[in-house]
Design a protein around this motif. Structure first.
Motif, mmCIF file in Angstrom:
data_model
loop_
_atom_site.group_PDB
_atom_site.id
_atom_site.type_symbol
_atom_site.label_atom_id
_atom_site.label_comp_id
_atom_site.label_asym_id
_atom_site.label_seq_id
_atom_site.Cartn_x
_atom_site.Cartn_y
_atom_site.Cartn_z
ATOM 1 N N VAL A 162 0.749 -1.222 0.080
ATOM 2 C CA VAL A 162 0.102 0.111 0.004
ATOM 3 C C VAL A 162 0.944 1.069 -0.029
ATOM 4 C CG1 VAL A 162 -1.857 1.373 1.421
ATOM 5 C CG2 VAL A 162 -2.044 -1.133 1.040
ATOM 6 N N ALA A 163 1.852 1.287 0.751
ATOM 7 C CA ALA A 163 2.866 2.569 0.721
ATOM 8 C C ALA A 163 3.393 2.554 -0.613
ATOM 9 C CB ALA A 163 4.124 2.174 1.821
ATOM 10 N N ASP A 164 3.831 1.710 -1.212
ATOM 11 C CA ASP A 164 4.359 1.916 -2.442
ATOM 12 C C ASP A 164 3.232 2.394 -3.574
ATOM 13 O OD1 ASP A 164 6.640 1.162 -4.660
ATOM 14 O OD2 ASP A 164 5.119 -0.174 -5.399
ATOM 15 N N GLN A 165 2.134 1.734 -3.553
ATOM 16 C CA GLN A 165 1.171 2.335 -4.576
ATOM 17 C C GLN A 165 0.707 3.634 -4.198
ATOM 18 O OE1 GLN A 165 0.692 0.251 -6.723
ATOM 19 N NE2 GLN A 165 -1.013 0.213 -7.669
ATOM 20 N N SER A 166 0.685 4.148 -2.992
ATOM 21 C CA SER A 166 0.334 5.519 -2.312
ATOM 22 C C SER A 166 1.470 6.372 -3.018
ATOM 23 C CB SER A 166 0.362 5.518 -0.936
ATOM 24 O OG SER A 166 -0.498 4.679 -0.344
ATOM 25 N N ARG A 167 2.757 5.931 -3.065
ATOM 26 C CA ARG A 167 3.930 6.723 -3.253
ATOM 27 C C ARG A 167 3.640 7.334 -4.788
ATOM 28 N NH1 ARG A 167 7.200 3.918 -1.282
ATOM 29 N NH2 ARG A 167 7.295 4.979 0.663
ATOM 30 N N GLU A 168 3.580 6.090 -5.632
ATOM 31 C CA GLU A 168 3.605 6.401 -6.990
ATOM 32 C C GLU A 168 2.348 7.315 -7.517
ATOM 33 O OE1 GLU A 168 5.756 5.311 -8.877
ATOM 34 O OE2 GLU A 168 6.994 4.192 -7.579
ATOM 35 N N VAL B 252 0.662 4.719 9.782
ATOM 36 C CA VAL B 252 0.533 5.998 9.752
ATOM 37 C C VAL B 252 1.646 6.918 9.375
ATOM 38 C CG1 VAL B 252 -0.697 8.089 10.556
ATOM 39 C CG2 VAL B 252 -1.759 6.140 11.086
ATOM 40 N N ARG B 253 2.542 6.540 10.049
ATOM 41 C CA ARG B 253 3.984 7.398 9.525
ATOM 42 C C ARG B 253 4.493 6.979 8.516
ATOM 43 N NH1 ARG B 253 7.586 5.785 14.162
ATOM 44 N NH2 ARG B 253 9.236 6.981 12.875
ATOM 45 N N ARG B 254 4.384 5.692 8.069
ATOM 46 C CA ARG B 254 4.762 5.238 6.605
ATOM 47 C C ARG B 254 4.044 5.892 5.371
ATOM 48 N NH1 ARG B 254 7.639 0.608 5.945
ATOM 49 N NH2 ARG B 254 7.375 0.588 3.759
ATOM 50 N N LEU B 255 2.631 5.800 5.680
ATOM 51 C CA LEU B 255 1.937 6.324 4.556
ATOM 52 C C LEU B 255 1.842 7.797 4.367
ATOM 53 C CD1 LEU B 255 -1.239 3.765 4.816
ATOM 54 C CD2 LEU B 255 0.783 3.782 3.303
ATOM 55 N N ALA B 256 2.149 8.460 5.436
ATOM 56 C CA ALA B 256 2.230 10.032 5.382
ATOM 57 C C ALA B 256 3.782 10.192 4.743
ATOM 58 C CB ALA B 256 2.600 10.612 6.756
ATOM 59 N N ASP B 257 4.672 9.346 4.911
ATOM 60 C CA ASP B 257 6.137 9.541 4.064
ATOM 61 C C ASP B 257 5.588 9.156 2.650
ATOM 62 O OD1 ASP B 257 7.175 10.539 6.481
ATOM 63 O OD2 ASP B 257 8.020 8.392 6.796
ATOM 64 N N GLU C 248 2.367 13.632 16.079
ATOM 65 C CA GLU C 248 3.818 13.907 16.113
ATOM 66 C C GLU C 248 4.449 14.049 15.001
ATOM 67 O OE1 GLU C 248 5.293 10.669 18.756
ATOM 68 O OE2 GLU C 248 4.412 11.217 20.546
ATOM 69 N N HIS C 249 4.182 12.948 13.884
ATOM 70 C CA HIS C 249 4.953 12.836 12.996
ATOM 71 C C HIS C 249 4.309 13.564 11.629
ATOM 72 C CE1 HIS C 249 7.830 10.773 10.155
ATOM 73 N NE2 HIS C 249 6.713 10.253 9.350
ATOM 74 N N ALA C 250 3.020 13.506 11.434
ATOM 75 C CA ALA C 250 2.385 14.041 10.126
ATOM 76 C C ALA C 250 1.223 14.937 10.247
ATOM 77 C CB ALA C 250 2.083 12.664 9.336
ATOM 78 N N PRO C 251 1.393 16.187 10.912
ATOM 79 C CA PRO C 251 0.119 16.830 11.340
ATOM 80 C C PRO C 251 -0.659 17.287 10.289
ATOM 81 C CG PRO C 251 2.130 18.075 11.596
ATOM 82 C CD PRO C 251 2.547 16.700 11.337
ATOM 83 N N ASP C 252 -0.203 17.367 8.977
ATOM 84 C CA ASP C 252 -1.140 17.437 7.765
ATOM 85 C C ASP C 252 -1.731 16.184 7.340
ATOM 86 O OD1 ASP C 252 -0.194 20.107 7.573
ATOM 87 O OD2 ASP C 252 1.402 19.731 6.322
ATOM 88 N N VAL C 253 -1.836 15.192 7.806
ATOM 89 C CA VAL C 253 -2.386 13.987 7.471
ATOM 90 C C VAL C 253 -3.772 14.093 8.104
ATOM 91 C CG1 VAL C 253 -2.538 11.449 7.570
ATOM 92 C CG2 VAL C 253 -0.725 12.501 6.785
#
Length: 299
Positions: free
Chosen positions: A64-70, A97-102, A146-151
């Motif tokens: 899911v992280a890979d697909q989200s990034r692309e 949540v941290r990984r998908l925000a990144d 803490e990590h992704a306040p914009d998410v």
């Protein structure tokens, strides 16, 4: 303005937020090109298209992280990302949540099914205990803050089928109290159920209209305008594009069979998009511009 702020503004503005499902770069580009303000990366869509498997828990966080990034790299509109159960316990949710925000997700959705989960409109669902479900949303909120306040954080319950509507409503209110920005009860069985959830849940509400252009045996097909009147803030159509793409591919292959069996030249232009349109869609002009900018005498 991007991510949580942009999506929150869309949700708060007058008018229901209409969010088609996406599953790859081209589908996201089409949603953007059609003028929709955001897209929803459907876990079912990724599982179906990437793995040719049903939505029964085969996807992993790296998938899911890979697909989200692309997808996030392919479009400028914000993308809501379906993170299933967060792929583990509350600690796993925090990491998800941290990984998908990144990876570029503008919103992350976490649900309360037991793992392996299944599509919310399939029989045989079960959910984790109430306190555990709330703890997962608290972990997601903590990771966001803490990590992704914009998410933006979307919290989903599948409790209606196994435990009843009252349990689903109680969970949604608890998720909102735990910090979820938007809540979602999947597979509600009637318009009256949706009305009751909208009336009794103190948070922006999302519902799932599946294909959007045809009915199904679970949640009834309700027009977006009526959902808005009911009090729904966000409506997603996660199954539309995957089903439409399948229909289009089937038609094109049938036309190819006809072309192969026909001795004369055979064309079916309505079965495919125009070549220039397609190359524009996939960004060929931008690549041409880069090649021209960085050309050397040896090229």
């Amino acid at each position: 303005m991007h991510g949580r702020q942009q999506l929150a503004k869309t949700v708060e503005e007058s008018g229901i937020a209409v969010v088609p499902g996406v599953y790859d770069g081209i589908s996201a580009r089409l949603v953007e090109q059609q003028g929709f303000a955001s897209g929803f990366l459907s876990g079912a869509g990724v599982s179906n298209s990437r793995l040719a498997q049903p939505d029964v828990g085969f996807l992993t966080l790296p998938d899911v992280a890979d697909q989200s990034r692309e997808i996030a790299d392919a479009v400028d509109i914000p993308i809501w990302v379906d993170a299933d159960t967060g792929y583990g316990n509350a600690v796993s949710v925090h990491r998800t949540v941290r990984r998908l925000a990144d990876a570029g997700a503008a919103a992350v959705m976490i649900e309360d099914q037991e793992w392996p989960k299944r599509c919310g409109h399939m029989a045989g669902k079960s959910v984790i205990p109430f306190d555990e479900a709330v703890a997962k949303i608290e972990a997601a909120t903590d990771a966001r803050d803490e990590h992704a306040p914009d998410v933006l954080l979307k919290a989903r319950t599948d409790a209606t089928e196994p435990l009843g509507l009252e349990e689903a409503i109680e969970r949604l209110n608890a998720f909102a109290d735990a910090g979820a920005d938007v809540v979602f009860a999947d597979a509600l069985r009637s318009e009256e159920d949706i009305r009751r959830v909208a009336a009794e849940v103190d948070a922006p509400l999302s519902v799932n209209m599946g294909f959007g252009v045809r009915s199904r045996p679970t949640t009834p097909l309700i027009p977006a305008a009526r959902l808005e009147e009911i009090g729904v803030d966000v409506v997603i159509y996660p199954r539309l594009i995957t089903a439409a793409a399948t229909a289009g591919m089937k038609r094109a292959l049938a036309e190819l069979e006809t072309a192969v069996e026909t001795p004369e030249e055979y064309e079916a232009p309505d079965a495919v998009v125009d070549w220039d349109y397609y190359t524009d869609l996939i960004g060929k002009p931008a690549v041409d511009d880069l090649e021209a900018r960085f050309a050397t005498d040896e090229d």
